[in-house]
Design an enzyme around this catalytic site. Structure first.
Site, PDB file in Angstrom:
ATOM      1  N   ASN A   1       0.851  -1.196   0.000  1.00  0.00           N
ATOM      2  CA  ASN A   1       0.000   0.000   0.000  1.00  0.00           C
ATOM      3  C   ASN A   1       0.886   1.245   0.000  1.00  0.00           C
ATOM      4  OD1 ASN A   1       0.491   0.901   2.877  1.00  0.00           O
ATOM      5  ND2 ASN A   1      -0.239  -1.193   3.202  1.00  0.00           N
TER       6      ASN A   1
ATOM      7  N   ASP B   1      -4.231  -6.672   5.609  1.00  0.00           N
ATOM      8  CA  ASP B   1      -5.166  -7.541   6.323  1.00  0.00           C
ATOM      9  C   ASP B   1      -5.065  -8.986   5.830  1.00  0.00           C
ATOM     10  OD1 ASP B   1      -6.302  -5.642   8.059  1.00  0.00           O
ATOM     11  OD2 ASP B   1      -7.460  -4.800   6.394  1.00  0.00           O
TER      12      ASP B   1
ATOM     13  N   LYS C   1       8.703 -16.975 -10.634  1.00  0.00           N
ATOM     14  CA  LYS C   1       7.946 -15.865 -11.221  1.00  0.00           C
ATOM     15  C   LYS C   1       6.789 -16.398 -12.064  1.00  0.00           C
ATOM     16  CE  LYS C   1       8.463 -11.907 -14.214  1.00  0.00           C
ATOM     17  NZ  LYS C   1       9.207 -11.309 -15.297  1.00  0.00           N
TER      18      LYS C   1
ATOM     19  N   ASP D   1      -4.063  -9.880  13.526  1.00  0.00           N
ATOM     20  CA  ASP D   1      -4.210  -8.461  13.868  1.00  0.00           C
ATOM     21  C   ASP D   1      -3.219  -8.162  14.996  1.00  0.00           C
ATOM     22  OD1 ASP D   1      -4.993  -5.985  15.024  1.00  0.00           O
ATOM     23  OD2 ASP D   1      -6.935  -6.176  14.026  1.00  0.00           O
ATOM     24  N   ILE D   2      -2.139  -7.483  14.650  1.00  0.00           N
ATOM     25  CA  ILE D   2      -1.035  -7.273  15.599  1.00  0.00           C
ATOM     26  C   ILE D   2      -1.506  -6.433  16.787  1.00  0.00           C
ATOM     27  CG2 ILE D   2       1.299  -6.349  15.862  1.00  0.00           C
ATOM     28  CD1 ILE D   2       1.549  -6.748  12.741  1.00  0.00           C
TER      29      ILE D   2
ATOM     30  N   PHE E   1      -4.014   3.412  15.062  1.00  0.00           N
ATOM     31  CA  PHE E   1      -4.294   4.403  14.042  1.00  0.00           C
ATOM     32  C   PHE E   1      -5.424   3.861  13.165  1.00  0.00           C
ATOM     33  CE2 PHE E   1      -1.377   8.077  13.437  1.00  0.00           C
ATOM     34  CZ  PHE E   1      -0.662   7.945  14.603  1.00  0.00           C
TER      35      PHE E   1
ATOM     36  N   LYS F   1     -10.867  -3.480  18.752  1.00  0.00           N
ATOM     37  CA  LYS F   1      -9.510  -3.879  19.131  1.00  0.00           C
ATOM     38  C   LYS F   1      -9.251  -3.667  20.627  1.00  0.00           C
ATOM     39  CE  LYS F   1      -7.940  -2.984  14.422  1.00  0.00           C
ATOM     40  NZ  LYS F   1      -6.881  -3.590  13.641  1.00  0.00           N
TER      41      LYS F   1
END
Ligand code: PMT
Length: 396
Positions: A209, A278, A288, A306-307, A323, A341
């Site tokens: 991302n 995720d 490849k 999920d850390i 965040f 969370k």
């Protein structure tokens, strides 16, 4: 302008690194500091007073009996308003004189008569640095509360290799900023994540991302300035870790999870700034993927751990800060993430405000309510967030 309103005495002593003190002076001024330069007689053989006068916008002093000081008290008057005295470069001779408490020239007298902290950036030939007399003097200075910055190792002006190079001006400035910052998180152990993760599809391709790492790195730096011991678990970003921060470089979400869990039990505060994928690819290709061989490839995804939620669920775990980056419905989604969370604080941002760029705008959600932080450079927001974390953790 992190040094705005600060007053620094820059003491320059005799050594080839004196030329770097000119750049140091420029950087101090650029960060907003008022700088008064004082030089030893030896330093004036390497760089003239005119250079420092032009860069500081103030007269430069090198003589204790300078007639420009009407009361003849240069050593007192010049240093009384200072927040700190920084000696860069600090020669072996100067360190020896300060360690003995000598007052045989203006700069040494100012140092002896000071009522503010002293930072020294040694610079000398490696044999001089390794000499038992210098070792003794430096140990004495450290015991007296003097902050010794460096020196670095590498090639020296004389052509020899070893310890004795003055730290680069940027490194010295960073320490000055850290030294002067309020110690809101003094002694706290802060664990953080930052940047994106990269989930491999095959040996050359992956899912990632647009997180640049800037927000997380700014926060790591601000936490360290606030006196915390910071461990930063970072996904792939284009710059190096902030000075004084322990960095663990990872690539994937699984690696990030593993690195965080290895440090979580020892942390007082955990801050998840990373944009963690995720999902990861279940069927990563060993080679490849080739076009036209077997049609359009099918990429199967599996969920990543999920850390943040895992750390938040630890018994006696750290104070957790999350965040949330959203493209719409910021408050609703961020609040839902905070509840799901089970974390006391979440910093929400719109991706159009904060993803990738230098600036951001945050809204903090905690048990006390909603705290908006205005659009500003990420470094400024990082300091504000550190203040808020210090406030919340201070209440516990
Ligand atoms: O890096 P920059 O370019 O400076 O951009 C900064 C930022 C926009 C990436 C940053 O400010 C930010 O918002 N980071 C969180 C991104 C996000 O929305 O993550 P999330 O909604 O997927 O996750 C919410 C929280 O859970 C985050 O604290 C995240 O680190 C954490 N998380 C998410 C998934 C996962 N598997 N493990 C996690 O720990």
């Amino acid at each position: 302008m992190e040094l705005k309103g600060r007053s620094v005495i820059l003491g320059v002593t005799g050594g080839i690194a004196a030329y770097k003190a000119a750049q140091l002076l420029r950087l101090l001024r650029k960060r907003g500091a008022e700088v008064q330069v004082a030089m030893t007689e030896g330093a004036t053989h390497f760089v003239t007073t005119t250079t420092f006068q032009a860069l500081s916008g103030k007269p430069v002093f090198s003589d204790q009996w300078d007639a420009r000081m009407p009361n003849g008290m240069a050593h007192i008057d010049l240093s009384r308003q200072a927040d700190l005295i920084l000696i860069a470069p600090a020669s072996a001779d100067f360190l020896a004189r300060v360690a003995c408490g000598m007052a045989d020239d203006l700069l040494a007298t100012m140092v002896l008569a000071r009522d503010c902290p002293l930072l020294v950036a040694p610079a000398m030939n490696r044999q001089m640095w390794e000499n038992p007399a210098t070792r003794r003097n430096v140990a004495q200075l450290a015991a007296d509360g003097v902050r010794v910055l460096g020196p670095a190792s590498g090639e020296q002006a004389c052509g020899e290799f070893g310890a004795g190079r003055m730290w680069e001006p940027e490194e010295i400035i960073e320490e000055v900023i850290a030294f002067l910052a309020p110690k809101l998180l003094d002694g706290k152990r802060v664990l953080m994540t930052a940047g994106p993760t990269f989930e491999a599809i095959d040996p050359v391709r992956g899912i990632t991302n647009l997180s640049s790492g800037r927000m997380g790195y700014a926060l790591a730096r601000a936490a360290r300035h606030a006196g915390a011991q910071v461990t930063l678990v970072s996904g792939p970003v284009g710059f190096s870790a902030p000075q004084g921060v322990d960095c663990v470089n990872v690539v994937s979400a699984l690696e990030m999870h593993e690195a965080v869990m290895a440090h979580a039990a020892a942390a007082d505060i955990f801050i998840g700034v990373a944009a963690v994928a995720d999902y990861r690819v279940a069927n990563v290709a060993a080679h490849k993927l080739k076009k036209d061989v077997s049609g359009v490839p099918v990429i199967e995804l599996v969920e990543n751990p999920d850390i943040l939620a895992t750390v938040a669920a630890l018994k006696d775990g750290p104070f957790c800060v999350g965040f949330a980056a959203e493209s719409s419905n910021l408050e609703e989604y961020a609040q839902a993430k905070r509840r799901r969370k089970k974390i006391p604080l979440i910093a929400a941002n719109l991706i159009q405000d904060g993803l990738g760029g230098e600036n951001n705008r945050l809204i903090l959600f905690d048990d006390e309510g909603v705290h908006p932080l205005m659009l500003a450079p990420k470094s400024v927001l990082a300091s504000q967030l550190v203040e808020h974390i210090a406030y919340l953790t201070g209440k516990m």
